[in-house]
Design a protein around this motif. Structure first.
Motif, mmCIF file in Angstrom:
data_model
loop_
_atom_site.group_PDB
_atom_site.id
_atom_site.type_symbol
_atom_site.label_atom_id
_atom_site.label_comp_id
_atom_site.label_asym_id
_atom_site.label_seq_id
_atom_site.Cartn_x
_atom_site.Cartn_y
_atom_site.Cartn_z
ATOM 1 N N ASP A 16 0.802 -1.223 0.000
ATOM 2 C CA ASP A 16 0.000 0.000 0.000
ATOM 3 C C ASP A 16 0.837 1.275 0.000
ATOM 4 O OD1 ASP A 16 0.901 -0.210 2.609
ATOM 5 O OD2 ASP A 16 -1.100 -0.372 3.503
ATOM 6 N N PHE B 220 -12.807 -4.725 -3.582
ATOM 7 C CA PHE B 220 -11.496 -5.325 -3.362
ATOM 8 C C PHE B 220 -11.604 -6.710 -2.730
ATOM 9 C CE2 PHE B 220 -10.833 -0.751 -3.374
ATOM 10 C CZ PHE B 220 -9.785 -0.634 -4.269
ATOM 11 N N MET C 212 -6.835 -7.535 -3.260
ATOM 12 C CA MET C 212 -6.069 -6.893 -2.195
ATOM 13 C C MET C 212 -6.364 -7.598 -0.877
ATOM 14 S SD MET C 212 -6.047 -2.872 -1.157
ATOM 15 C CE MET C 212 -5.170 -2.346 -2.607
ATOM 16 N N SER D 123 -1.409 -5.756 -2.784
ATOM 17 C CA SER D 123 -2.360 -5.662 -3.890
ATOM 18 C C SER D 123 -1.845 -6.384 -5.121
ATOM 19 C CB SER D 123 -2.576 -4.183 -4.217
ATOM 20 O OG SER D 123 -3.456 -4.038 -5.273
ATOM 21 N N GLY E 237 -6.019 -5.196 -8.103
ATOM 22 C CA GLY E 237 -6.200 -4.203 -7.053
ATOM 23 C C GLY E 237 -5.617 -2.857 -7.440
#
Length: 153
Positions: free
Chosen positions: A4, A29, A34, A65, A69
């Motif tokens: 992230d 998501f 993710m 991710s 994602g």
């Protein structure tokens, strides 16, 4: 997999803002897009020789991710970079669709060619077998020469 904090830098937002948007849009998501890392996974990412400054220890586990994602984040975030990336993604998918539609006849021809090649594969194998037979004829066993003893042969 991308973490992230790296995605936040890519999209020009803070990690906090990125996580906030993911949680607000959690239905976009699924786990194959993710997921949250465990404490053990997070610790394995750290260098065993690096020392952390006070207050830099992660309170919250990072998200990891997949490429899906990353693409979904571009539609959820509202930063300038995210908007530009989302626009580019849409253009690319549109272009790919156009290319596929315009070249459908080529794909059909390739499929027909593949069927012909597969059909003729047996014939080619047979020809190859005959050529190998001509180049390497089987050796016939020869008769022994010399003195023969009755009953030994």
């Amino acid at each position: 997999m991308v973490l992230d904090k790296d995605l936040a830098a890519l999209y020009g937002v803070t990690t906090r803002r990125l996580k906030e948007q993911v949680r607000r849009n959690i239905s976009r998501f699924p786990e194959d897009f993710m997921f949250l890392l465990t404490r053990k996974e997070t610790n394995s990412l750290r260098s065993p020789f690096a020392t952390l400054k006070r207050g830099t220890d992660a309170k919250y586990m990072p998200f990891a991710s997949s490429e899906h994602g990353v693409l979904m984040l571009s539609s959820v975030l509202n930063s300038e970079q995210a908007i530009q990336m989302n626009t580019q993604i849409m253009r690319i998918f549109s272009r790919m669709s156009d290319v596929a539609l315009n070249n459908k006849h080529i794909l059909l021809k390739l499929e027909q060619f593949e069927k012909k090649v597969n059909k003729n594969d047996d014939d080619v194998q047979l020809i190859f077998k005959y050529v190998m037979h001509i180049l390497n004829p089987p050796v016939k066993p020869r008769k022994r020469i010399g003195f023969k003893i009755k009953g030994s042969e």
